[in-house]
Design an enzyme around this catalytic site. Structure first.
Site, PDB file in Angstrom:
ATOM      1  N   GLY A 156       0.829  -1.208   0.000  1.00  0.00           N
ATOM      2  CA  GLY A 156       0.000   0.000   0.000  1.00  0.00           C
ATOM      3  C   GLY A 156       0.858   1.249   0.000  1.00  0.00           C
TER       4      GLY A 156
ATOM      5  CB  ILE B 138       1.677   4.117   4.850  1.00  0.00           C
ATOM      6  CG1 ILE B 138       0.776   5.364   4.790  1.00  0.00           C
ATOM      7  CG2 ILE B 138       2.672   4.238   5.996  1.00  0.00           C
ATOM      8  CD1 ILE B 138      -0.091   5.587   6.035  1.00  0.00           C
TER       9      ILE B 138
ATOM     10  CG  ASP C  88      -0.515  -5.738   0.108  1.00  0.00           C
ATOM     11  OD1 ASP C  88      -0.192  -4.642   0.584  1.00  0.00           O
ATOM     12  OD2 ASP C  88      -1.611  -5.929  -0.480  1.00  0.00           O
ATOM     13  CG  ASN C  89      -5.285  -8.960   0.222  1.00  0.00           C
ATOM     14  OD1 ASN C  89      -4.940  -7.786   0.136  1.00  0.00           O
ATOM     15  ND2 ASN C  89      -6.440  -9.333   0.747  1.00  0.00           N
TER      16      ASN C  89
ATOM     17  CG  LEU D  72       1.372  -0.350   7.778  1.00  0.00           C
ATOM     18  CD1 LEU D  72       2.413  -0.076   6.696  1.00  0.00           C
ATOM     19  CD2 LEU D  72       0.832   0.966   8.300  1.00  0.00           C
TER      20      LEU D  72
ATOM     21  CE1 TYR E 169     -10.217   1.926   9.108  1.00  0.00           C
ATOM     22  CE2 TYR E 169     -10.381   4.284   9.477  1.00  0.00           C
ATOM     23  CZ  TYR E 169      -9.625   3.175   9.166  1.00  0.00           C
ATOM     24  OH  TYR E 169      -8.293   3.305   8.926  1.00  0.00           O
TER      25      TYR E 169
END
Ligand code: UDP
Length: 328
Positions: A12, A14, A33-34, A78, A151
């Site tokens: 991503g 960041i 990461d996916n 993250l 969220y």
């Protein structure tokens, strides 16, 4: 032996900057990461560098996560559902990813006693009106029939869970509450205002200011955020604590639109869009959001260094270097 960091959500915005910084500091870096919202393009330049690995999998893939956690000294977590637009549109995905994903990461970390730096969010301050927000302030969330608050609530559960692992199981955890973070590689696809405004300005399209534009935010450059995360990951006295990470340079969204026009030299008009049209009817926005950063300043001597105009110029330069200026 080099220290080893696992960055979940590392493809991503960041995470990709953080991976670069850890590599430059001599760490072995693994990204998990996916690519649901992360992008391979963000990390393509790291593939093949010594000490870098990329695992394409979800944090909910228990086998992969266990293996990578066993090989990490520190995990920066993250991976999460981010972006107000995404959260409003896909609340089930948001709640499940944020709560179950963090639980899986903490469980795996606890098996191997890896330190965990949890990326939380200024959303947890909700509608608090006493600014600047301090880490030990009370929080005020809206009702459960407004998806936005899912969220904040999911990230609060993450924080509770991380602190519970610290207190009950002695797992070293650090919580970073990130305020609005911006810079190259951030996408506007999930609502984020800076890439949206810069893209609109560069394309000559109306700048879409939601509401009356009097709401304010503080925008922190990703390089400053990355420095804070690395400092928190390394400092032993950060463990078991919560830290705000953000800029103190407050600006209204209307002023932001004007600054974007000035920095890009664009003649785009400013268009005010009612919240009901921008999001779902009944959407609640935060009027102001300013961090009190004295806690991280006291521990690390950390201050954001990049002023807003420089940030906007960098975002514009990055967008112009893309094959097409992205349209959001
Ligand atoms: N916003 C806006 N136009 C856009 C996108 C966002 O005026 O095209 C506003 C949004 O309503 C909020 C602020 O910009 O007041 C920051 O939004 P963002 O989604 O970037 O982050 P937030 O701080 O809301 O998480």
């Amino acid at each position: 032996m080099s220290p080893r960091v696992l960055i979940t959500g590392g493809a991503g915005f960041i995470g990709s900057h953080l991976a670069e910084a850890f590599l430059a500091a001599g760490y072995e870096v693994t990204i998990l990461d996916n690519l649901s919202t992360g992008r391979f393009e963000n990390i393509a330049h790291l593939v093949g560098q010594p000490g870098f690995r990329f695992a394409l999998a979800s944090i909910q893939n228990a086998i992969v996560l266990d293996r990578l956690a066993s090989e990490a000294d520190v995990i920066v977590h993250l991976a999460a559902a981010v972006g107000v637009q995404l959260i409003v549109e896909r609340p089930v995905h948001t709640i499940e990813t944020n709560i179950m994903g963090t639980e899986a990461v903490l469980q795996a970390a606890a098996r191997y006693r890896a330190k965990v730096v949890l990326a939380s969010t200024s959303e947890v301050y909700g509608k608090g009106v006493r600014v600047p927000f301090r880490e030990d302030d009370d929080v005020v969330l809206g009702p459960t029939d407004k998806s936005r608050w899912a969220y904040a609530a999911s990230k609060m559960v993450d924080e509770f869970l991380a602190l519970a692992y610290y207190r009950e199981k002695g797992l070293p955890v650090v919580i970073a509450r990130l305020f609005n973070t911006v810079g190259p590689r951030q996408t506007g696809r999930y609502g984020m205002v800076v890439p949206r405004f810069v893209s609109q300005a560069l394309r000559g399209l109306p700048i879409t200011v939601y509401g009356d534009g009097k709401q304010s935010r503080c925008f922190c450059d990703v390089s400053d955020t990355v420095r804070a995360l690395m400092g928190l990951a390394r400092h032993p006295d950060a463990v078991g604590r919560v830290f705000n990470v953000g800029s103190r340079e407050e600006i209204t969204i209307r002023e932001l639109a004007e600054r974007v026009l000035a920095v890009t030299g664009s003649r785009s008009p400013i268009e005010f869009v009612p919240y009901d049209r921008a999001y779902a009817p009944g959407f609640e926005d935060m009027a102001r959001r300013v961090p009190d950063t004295s806690r991280i300043e006291a521990l690390l001597g950390w201050h954001p260094q990049v002023p807003l105009d420089t940030i906007l110029a960098r975002v514009a330069a990055w967008m112009q270097a893309q094959p097409d200026v992205p349209a959001y």
